[in-house]
Design a protein around this motif. Structure first.
Motif, mmCIF file in Angstrom:
data_model
loop_
_atom_site.group_PDB
_atom_site.id
_atom_site.type_symbol
_atom_site.label_atom_id
_atom_site.label_comp_id
_atom_site.label_asym_id
_atom_site.label_seq_id
_atom_site.Cartn_x
_atom_site.Cartn_y
_atom_site.Cartn_z
ATOM 1 N N SER A 76 2.685 12.464 -10.280
ATOM 2 C CA SER A 76 3.573 11.494 -9.647
ATOM 3 C C SER A 76 3.081 11.166 -8.240
ATOM 4 O O SER A 76 3.086 10.002 -7.820
ATOM 5 C CB SER A 76 5.003 12.039 -9.569
ATOM 6 O OG SER A 76 5.526 12.248 -10.858
ATOM 7 N N VAL A 77 2.644 12.180 -7.527
ATOM 8 C CA VAL A 77 2.102 11.981 -6.181
ATOM 9 C C VAL A 77 0.867 11.085 -6.250
ATOM 10 O O VAL A 77 0.696 10.179 -5.427
ATOM 11 C CB VAL A 77 1.781 13.341 -5.517
ATOM 12 C CG1 VAL A 77 0.956 13.159 -4.256
ATOM 13 C CG2 VAL A 77 3.067 14.109 -5.221
ATOM 14 N N ALA A 78 0.012 11.316 -7.240
ATOM 15 C CA ALA A 78 -1.210 10.505 -7.378
ATOM 16 C C ALA A 78 -0.862 9.034 -7.621
ATOM 17 O O ALA A 78 -1.496 8.142 -7.034
ATOM 18 C CB ALA A 78 -2.075 11.052 -8.512
ATOM 19 N N PHE A 79 0.123 8.763 -8.472
ATOM 20 C CA PHE A 79 0.545 7.374 -8.706
ATOM 21 C C PHE A 79 1.079 6.753 -7.412
ATOM 22 O O PHE A 79 0.761 5.618 -7.087
ATOM 23 C CB PHE A 79 1.624 7.286 -9.783
ATOM 24 C CG PHE A 79 1.110 7.451 -11.188
ATOM 25 C CD1 PHE A 79 -0.049 6.818 -11.614
ATOM 26 C CD2 PHE A 79 1.804 8.226 -12.102
ATOM 27 C CE1 PHE A 79 -0.511 6.957 -12.909
ATOM 28 C CE2 PHE A 79 1.349 8.376 -13.399
ATOM 29 C CZ PHE A 79 0.184 7.742 -13.809
ATOM 30 N N SER A 80 1.889 7.502 -6.693
ATOM 31 C CA SER A 80 2.453 7.005 -5.449
ATOM 32 C C SER A 80 1.342 6.680 -4.452
ATOM 33 O O SER A 80 1.350 5.620 -3.813
ATOM 34 C CB SER A 80 3.414 8.037 -4.868
ATOM 35 O OG SER A 80 4.001 7.574 -3.682
ATOM 36 N N ARG A 81 0.389 7.576 -4.320
ATOM 37 C CA ARG A 81 -0.739 7.343 -3.407
ATOM 38 C C ARG A 81 -1.536 6.109 -3.817
ATOM 39 O O ARG A 81 -1.990 5.354 -2.960
ATOM 40 C CB ARG A 81 -1.648 8.561 -3.373
ATOM 41 C CG ARG A 81 -1.088 9.686 -2.554
ATOM 42 C CD ARG A 81 -2.088 10.806 -2.393
ATOM 43 N NE ARG A 81 -1.520 11.849 -1.562
ATOM 44 C CZ ARG A 81 -1.705 13.133 -1.776
ATOM 45 N NH1 ARG A 81 -2.459 13.557 -2.768
ATOM 46 N NH2 ARG A 81 -1.151 14.012 -0.977
ATOM 47 N N GLU A 82 -1.714 5.933 -5.110
ATOM 48 C CA GLU A 82 -2.481 4.780 -5.591
ATOM 49 C C GLU A 82 -1.775 3.470 -5.237
ATOM 50 O O GLU A 82 -2.402 2.499 -4.824
ATOM 51 C CB GLU A 82 -2.691 4.885 -7.100
ATOM 52 C CG GLU A 82 -3.652 3.869 -7.652
ATOM 53 C CD GLU A 82 -3.989 4.084 -9.120
ATOM 54 O OE1 GLU A 82 -4.671 3.209 -9.679
ATOM 55 O OE2 GLU A 82 -3.578 5.114 -9.706
ATOM 56 N N VAL A 83 -0.457 3.431 -5.395
ATOM 57 C CA VAL A 83 0.303 2.230 -5.040
ATOM 58 C C VAL A 83 0.220 1.983 -3.537
ATOM 59 O O VAL A 83 0.010 0.854 -3.083
ATOM 60 C CB VAL A 83 1.781 2.346 -5.501
ATOM 61 C CG1 VAL A 83 2.625 1.219 -4.939
ATOM 62 C CG2 VAL A 83 1.854 2.360 -7.027
ATOM 63 N N ALA A 109 -2.085 2.882 -1.504
ATOM 64 C CA ALA A 109 -3.468 2.788 -1.010
ATOM 65 C C ALA A 109 -3.820 1.410 -0.455
ATOM 66 O O ALA A 109 -4.754 1.289 0.337
ATOM 67 C CB ALA A 109 -4.446 3.182 -2.114
ATOM 68 N N VAL A 110 -3.085 0.382 -0.827
ATOM 69 C CA VAL A 110 -3.382 -0.971 -0.322
ATOM 70 C C VAL A 110 -2.937 -1.137 1.128
ATOM 71 O O VAL A 110 -3.310 -2.118 1.781
ATOM 72 C CB VAL A 110 -2.737 -2.074 -1.200
ATOM 73 C CG1 VAL A 110 -3.275 -2.014 -2.623
ATOM 74 C CG2 VAL A 110 -1.221 -1.971 -1.185
ATOM 75 N N LEU A 111 -2.168 -0.198 1.646
ATOM 76 C CA LEU A 111 -1.691 -0.259 3.029
ATOM 77 C C LEU A 111 -2.589 0.584 3.929
ATOM 78 O O LEU A 111 -3.099 1.627 3.514
ATOM 79 C CB LEU A 111 -0.254 0.260 3.125
ATOM 80 C CG LEU A 111 0.805 -0.444 2.288
ATOM 81 C CD1 LEU A 111 2.148 0.265 2.443
ATOM 82 C CD2 LEU A 111 0.914 -1.900 2.654
ATOM 83 N N THR A 112 -2.731 0.141 5.159
ATOM 84 C CA THR A 112 -3.428 0.955 6.150
ATOM 85 C C THR A 112 -2.521 2.114 6.546
ATOM 86 O O THR A 112 -1.315 2.108 6.240
ATOM 87 C CB THR A 112 -3.770 0.134 7.413
ATOM 88 O OG1 THR A 112 -2.534 -0.239 8.048
ATOM 89 C CG2 THR A 112 -4.592 -1.108 7.071
#
Length: 171
Positions: free
Chosen positions: A115-122, A124-127
């Motif tokens: 779940s953390v990995a999915f959240s990080r992936e979403v 990731a487009v932000l600085t």
């Protein structure tokens, strides 16, 4: 789209947040249901019990932001899956708390990093600065919404069972 001057429902904050939740949540739903055989709501309850310990069904519903009757329906399903257990409250035979089981803790330990990995992936487009600003903005918006809700600006009670149809007929 404009948050400050919405022209359609698609511009409203709640609709935009719901769209984000639906898109990012779809990955978690597939993971929970497809790989682990639990629903997203069951995952939320398991996470809360793991992170906060045993609690009453009412407290669990409040922490999960779910209606008490929905949580009451989910508890027997999680007990049947042996992910949680009911624990009698010492000194009060009428009350029980729910607690996570070893199997529930194991599932949590497997599912949380994914779940953390999915959240990080979403995100990731932000600085880093945008993520910090977004986090701060979410905190402020949540506090504001909670203050407004506490004032009860809409005096009518929700009628979810009838979808508000009764009020429409009364007009």
């Amino acid at each position: 789209m404009s948050l400050t001057e919405p022209r359609t429902t698609s511009d409203l904050l709640n609709f935009r947040l719901n769209r984000l939740l639906a898109s990012s949540g779809a990955m978690i739903v597939r993971l929970c249901e497809g790989r682990y055989g639990i629903t997203r709501r069951e995952w939320r309850l398991l996470a809360l019990l793991t992170e906060h310990g045993a609690m009453s069904p009412s407290e669990l519903a409040q922490r999960a932001n779910l209606e008490r009757n929905r949580v009451s329906r989910l508890i027997p399903e999680l007990v049947a899956k042996e992910l949680i257990t009911r624990v009698a409250v010492r000194g009060d035979g009428r009350r029980a708390e729910v607690a996570i089981t070893a199997a529930g803790r194991t599932l949590y330990a497997e599912l949380l990093p994914q779940s953390v990995a999915f959240s990080r992936e979403v995100l990731a487009v932000l600085t880093d600065a945008e993520r910090d600003a977004f986090d701060a903005a979410l905190h402020k918006l949540t506090e504001s919404a909670e203050r407004i809700a506490a004032r009860k600006p809409v005096p009518e009670k929700a009628d979810r069972r009838h979808g508000g149809a009764r009020r429409l007929r009364e007009r």
